[in-house]
Write an enzyme that holds these catalytic residues in place. Sequence first.
Site, PDB file in Angstrom:
ATOM      1  N   HIS A   1      28.351  60.962  60.055  1.00  0.00           N
ATOM      2  CA  HIS A   1      29.539  60.087  60.127  1.00  0.00           C
ATOM      3  C   HIS A   1      29.662  59.236  58.871  1.00  0.00           C
ATOM      4  CE1 HIS A   1      31.388  60.651  64.011  1.00  0.00           C
ATOM      5  NE2 HIS A   1      30.257  60.484  64.668  1.00  0.00           N
TER       6      HIS A   1
ATOM      7  N   GLN B   1      32.981  54.935  62.556  1.00  0.00           N
ATOM      8  CA  GLN B   1      33.763  55.178  63.772  1.00  0.00           C
ATOM      9  C   GLN B   1      34.536  53.952  64.241  1.00  0.00           C
ATOM     10  OE1 GLN B   1      30.122  57.028  65.730  1.00  0.00           O
ATOM     11  NE2 GLN B   1      31.772  58.106  66.784  1.00  0.00           N
TER      12      GLN B   1
ATOM     13  N   GLY C   1      24.998  56.743  70.451  1.00  0.00           N
ATOM     14  CA  GLY C   1      24.961  56.473  69.016  1.00  0.00           C
ATOM     15  C   GLY C   1      26.344  56.103  68.516  1.00  0.00           C
TER      16      GLY C   1
ATOM     17  N   HIS D   1      23.435  63.205  63.347  1.00  0.00           N
ATOM     18  CA  HIS D   1      24.859  63.138  63.711  1.00  0.00           C
ATOM     19  C   HIS D   1      25.491  61.850  63.160  1.00  0.00           C
ATOM     20  CE1 HIS D   1      28.159  63.644  66.910  1.00  0.00           C
ATOM     21  NE2 HIS D   1      28.350  62.420  66.472  1.00  0.00           N
ATOM     22  N   GLU D   2      24.774  60.726  63.303  1.00  0.00           N
ATOM     23  CA  GLU D   2      25.334  59.442  62.843  1.00  0.00           C
ATOM     24  C   GLU D   2      25.345  59.354  61.313  1.00  0.00           C
ATOM     25  OE1 GLU D   2      26.887  57.980  65.055  1.00  0.00           O
ATOM     26  OE2 GLU D   2      25.897  58.874  66.783  1.00  0.00           O
TER      27      GLU D   2
ATOM     28  N   CYS E   1      30.678  63.334  70.920  1.00  0.00           N
ATOM     29  CA  CYS E   1      30.944  62.264  69.957  1.00  0.00           C
ATOM     30  C   CYS E   1      31.976  61.310  70.547  1.00  0.00           C
ATOM     31  CB  CYS E   1      31.480  62.883  68.661  1.00  0.00           C
ATOM     32  SG  CYS E   1      31.846  61.681  67.375  1.00  0.00           S
ATOM     33  N   LEU E   2      31.753  60.016  70.406  1.00  0.00           N
ATOM     34  CA  LEU E   2      32.704  59.035  70.936  1.00  0.00           C
ATOM     35  C   LEU E   2      34.065  59.139  70.250  1.00  0.00           C
ATOM     36  CD1 LEU E   2      30.450  55.867  71.366  1.00  0.00           C
ATOM     37  CD2 LEU E   2      31.269  57.434  73.136  1.00  0.00           C
TER      38      LEU E   2
HETATM   39 ZN   LIG Z   1      29.845  60.985  66.596  1.00  0.00          ZN
END
Ligand SMILES: [Zn+2]
Length: 191
Positions: free
Chosen positions: A152, A66, A61, A148-149, A106-107
């Site tokens: 963000h 991000q 995701g 989660h997204e 998380c990236l």
């Molecule tokens: Zn994330």
Amino acid sequence: MSLLELAFEHSSEPVVSLLDILYYPDAQLRRNAAVVENVDGTVASLVDQMLETMYAAPGIGLAATQVNVHQRVMVIDVSEENDTPQTFINPEILTAEGEEEMQEGCLSIPGVYETVKRPALIRVAAIDREGNPFEMDADGLLAVCIQHEIDHLNGKLFVDYLSPLKRNRIRKRMEKWIRDGANPDDLPERP
Ligand SMILES: [Zn+2]
């Protein structure tokens, strides 16, 4: 530009350039993303670049926040084969039920995985890459990923669900990792 032209442009473009992913605790990750007013070619190409970036990372995701684009756009693919990309523009959670704990990563916080408790079953409304509104039910990993997204897009990160002590330790490790050159082969670990 028409959708047909866009589709042609999409299929004839072999390589989409990858976007840089912001790392926690970058202050840009705390911004609240703006509602997308028009799902046009610019948004579609952002979606394509985000998907490319997510698959390359690799991740399941990615939110526009991000990659330092502060619009309500996110992409997800929780399939085993990485062949089921899903786009959510202006996503909204309509209903949320139950409770589930899952380990999240998380990236923007590479190498760190922690258990987070969230609603287990959600119904979400959004707009797809072609500009069509849709609603869907999600559970399991997909439900976690969508929440989660969306977090963000609201400037929230999964470490915000942890104790301040744990979050501070993760922040310090991330800051050191970034200072040391953000080497992907030497990721920060859980404190
Ligand atoms: Zn994330």
